[in-house]
Design an enzyme around this catalytic site. Structure first.
Site, PDB file in Angstrom:
ATOM      1  N   LYS A 150     -31.238  -4.476 -10.317  1.00 41.08           N
ATOM      2  CA  LYS A 150     -30.663  -5.324 -11.373  1.00 41.08           C
ATOM      3  C   LYS A 150     -31.694  -5.652 -12.438  1.00 41.08           C
ATOM      4  CE  LYS A 150     -26.437  -6.626  -9.385  1.00 41.08           C
ATOM      5  NZ  LYS A 150     -25.362  -7.543  -9.113  1.00 41.08           N
ATOM      6  N   LYS A 158     -23.236   4.639  -5.220  1.00 42.41           N
ATOM      7  CA  LYS A 158     -22.102   3.864  -4.686  1.00 42.41           C
ATOM      8  C   LYS A 158     -21.051   3.557  -5.753  1.00 42.41           C
ATOM      9  CE  LYS A 158     -23.285  -0.974  -5.154  1.00 42.41           C
ATOM     10  NZ  LYS A 158     -23.104  -2.299  -4.662  1.00 42.41           N
ATOM     11  N   LYS A 192     -18.411  -1.064 -10.341  1.00 40.66           N
ATOM     12  CA  LYS A 192     -17.646  -1.347 -11.578  1.00 40.66           C
ATOM     13  C   LYS A 192     -18.397  -0.897 -12.825  1.00 40.66           C
ATOM     14  CE  LYS A 192     -19.378  -5.951 -10.973  1.00 40.66           C
ATOM     15  NZ  LYS A 192     -19.636  -6.084  -9.560  1.00 40.66           N
TER      16      LYS A 192
HETATM   17  P1  ATP Z   1     -21.859  -3.887  -8.511  1.00 40.64           P
HETATM   18  O1  ATP Z   1     -20.705  -3.062  -8.941  1.00 40.64           O
HETATM   19  O2  ATP Z   1     -22.514  -4.690  -9.586  1.00 40.64           O
HETATM   20  O3  ATP Z   1     -22.851  -3.144  -7.664  1.00 40.64           O
HETATM   21  P2  ATP Z   1     -20.342  -4.752  -6.384  1.00 40.64           P
HETATM   22  O4  ATP Z   1     -19.032  -4.286  -6.816  1.00 40.64           O
HETATM   23  O5  ATP Z   1     -21.140  -3.989  -5.399  1.00 40.64           O
HETATM   24  O6  ATP Z   1     -21.273  -5.036  -7.613  1.00 40.64           O
HETATM   25  P3  ATP Z   1     -20.806  -7.012  -4.828  1.00 40.64           P
HETATM   26  O7  ATP Z   1     -20.465  -8.429  -5.072  1.00 40.64           O
HETATM   27  O8  ATP Z   1     -22.249  -6.636  -4.907  1.00 40.64           O
HETATM   28  O9  ATP Z   1     -20.024  -6.169  -5.828  1.00 40.64           O
HETATM   29  O10 ATP Z   1     -20.234  -6.534  -3.409  1.00 40.64           O
HETATM   30  C1  ATP Z   1     -19.277  -7.222  -2.679  1.00 40.64           C
HETATM   31  C2  ATP Z   1     -19.096  -6.640  -1.302  1.00 40.64           C
HETATM   32  O11 ATP Z   1     -18.563  -5.315  -1.398  1.00 40.64           O
HETATM   33  C3  ATP Z   1     -20.403  -6.507  -0.513  1.00 40.64           C
HETATM   34  O12 ATP Z   1     -20.149  -6.763   0.844  1.00 40.64           O
HETATM   35  C4  ATP Z   1     -20.786  -5.086  -0.725  1.00 40.64           C
HETATM   36  O13 ATP Z   1     -21.576  -4.613   0.335  1.00 40.64           O
HETATM   37  C5  ATP Z   1     -19.421  -4.394  -0.753  1.00 40.64           C
HETATM   38  N1  ATP Z   1     -19.457  -3.178  -1.561  1.00 40.64           N
HETATM   39  C6  ATP Z   1     -19.647  -3.105  -2.896  1.00 40.64           C
HETATM   40  N2  ATP Z   1     -19.602  -1.832  -3.326  1.00 40.64           N
HETATM   41  C7  ATP Z   1     -19.370  -1.083  -2.223  1.00 40.64           C
HETATM   42  C8  ATP Z   1     -19.199   0.310  -2.001  1.00 40.64           C
HETATM   43  N3  ATP Z   1     -19.257   1.180  -2.993  1.00 40.64           N
HETATM   44  N4  ATP Z   1     -18.957   0.741  -0.738  1.00 40.64           N
HETATM   45  C9  ATP Z   1     -18.867  -0.141   0.281  1.00 40.64           C
HETATM   46  N5  ATP Z   1     -19.020  -1.458   0.133  1.00 40.64           N
HETATM   47  C10 ATP Z   1     -19.266  -1.942  -1.083  1.00 40.64           C
END
Ligand code: ATP
Ligand code: LTN
Length: 353
Positions: A134, A216, A219
């Site tokens: 980040k 991964k 968004k």
């Molecule tokens: P960003 O898109 O900024 O990386 P994010 O969508 O990952 O954010 P978070 O709040 O970081 O959102 O994640 C919320 C939950 O969803 C956490 O438990 C995280 O481990 C899970 N998660 C997020 N992205 C994934 C993914 N691609 N695959 C599996 N689990 C995910």
């Protein structure tokens, strides 16, 4: 001491259900309302939350305090927080059985967060990959909150004495840090915190982007990201455009290293349908990616349709949402304040009562 071994045994395992009815085990997790919820959030985290509401005492929250580590538009943050609550409920989290709350409405999080910052080392925080990622992404705003974020996350967790913290794999490092901070605190003051285990499911733990199967689903790359509120046409289009692999074999086979695109789609299909990789390979034997990709899209559309419809209905009912978060904040505060009072006493603060 609970070390890495015990923890990794629980990762990919099934949380053991305590049979003594009188003392339920506790589960807790949170997601930042920093963007619209997507399939990665759902399959990596939320899907594992609702399944156990009867056996566990569950606390799930909107991590809005964490969200302002990156600059937000206030009106949008408010709107997304409520939408996220509506989606939690639409994903099957019954507010009667789960404590659903907004983090900033439970002051104990910020209060314990500060205390735990004083028990977290600079070096530990410097090693966090989320901080590194980040701060790379937001070079103009590498603020103290972004750096101290894991101490606040430790507070979020330790306040509720959870046994399990169901998260996607990317959060494992933060839960590990939480354990270290808790053990450090306990070694000075006695048995104050319960040491939590991350609960990371076998499938779905890491969903990759449909257009970027090496990173991964996130968004920040919307073309390859399926949002829970996407309409069926949009979802179908995203799956049709999913990157498959340039290998000559063109068959549906799980091979993370050499066929990351196909393996990611298989992982999604498996998590949604419950079918094993072998079953999926058999089902699509002799059929090309042109059949496989829309089939994965269809099963995701079918899974998300009722969630989208229910969330759209709930989000309009402001009075209901308000009653859910008020009730949730009250229930959460009752538990959190008890832990905070104990911590304040241990560190030597003078009590008002
Ligand atoms: P960003 O898109 O900024 O990386 P994010 O969508 O990952 O954010 P978070 O709040 O970081 O959102 O994640 C919320 C939950 O969803 C956490 O438990 C995280 O481990 C899970 N998660 C997020 N992205 C994934 C993914 N691609 N695959 C599996 N689990 C995910
Ligand atoms: N750091 C998490 C969100 C989060 C969380 C938590 C998850 C904040 N506090 C406590 C589990 C438990 C994230 O960015 N996904």
């Amino acid at each position: 001491m609970i070390g890495e071994k015990t923890m990794s045994e629980n990762v990919s395992g099934d949380p053991q259900i305590q049979t003594q009815a009188e003392k339920k085990k506790v589960m807790l997790s949170g997601i930042q309302p920093s963007g619209d919820l997507h399939l990665g959030n759902y399959l990596g985290a939320i899907i594992n939350w609702g399944a156990r509401s009867d056996e566990f005492d569950c606390f799930y929250f909107m991590a809005d305090l964490h969200t302002i580590t990156v600059r937000q538009e206030p009106a949008k943050l408010r709107q997304r927080t409520l939408e996220q609550l509506a989606l939690y409920i639409a994903c099957g989290l019954d507010p009667e059985k789960n404590t659903l709350f907004i983090q900033s409405q439970v002051p104990a999080h910020a209060q314990l967060g500060w205390v735990l910052e004083c028990y977290t080392q600079f070096g530990e925080l410097s090693r966090m990959t989320q901080f590194k990622d980040k701060s790379e992404k937001h070079k103009d705003n590498i603020n103290a909150g972004l750096f101290a974020y894991p101490s606040l996350m430790a507070a979020d967790i330790l306040l509720y004495r959870p046994d399990y913290v169901p998260v996607g794999e990317d959060q494992k490092q933060h839960v590990e840090l939480t354990r270290n901070v808790a053990e450090r605190f306990n070694s000075i003051y006695g048995d104050v915190f319960k040491i939590p285990e991350p609960y990371i499911a076998k499938t779905g733990a890491r969903i990759y982007g449909l257009t970027t199967p090496d990173s991964k689903m996130s968004k920040s790359i919307p073309e390859g990201c399926v949002f829970l509120m996407d309409d069926p046409d949009t979802i179908a289009r995203k799956f049709k455009r999913a990157v498959t692999d340039s290998d000559t074999e063109r068959c549906v086979r799980f091979d993370r290293e050499n066929k990351p695109g196909v393996s990611n789609l298989m992982n999604i299909y498996s998590t949604v349908t419950g079918k094993s990789f072998e079953e999926i390979e058999k089902e699509f034997e002799g059929k090309g990616y042109g059949v496989f990709k829309p089939a994965v899209g269809e099963c995701v559309i079918d899974t998300l349709r009722p969630i989208r419809e229910e969330a759209s209905r709930i989000i309009k009912d402001k009075a209901y949402l308000e009653s859910v978060y008020k009730n949730g904040a009250e229930r959460a505060s009752r538990v959190a304040d008890r832990t905070l009072a104990k911590v304040y006493k241990k560190v030597g603060f003078v009590s008002l009562k």
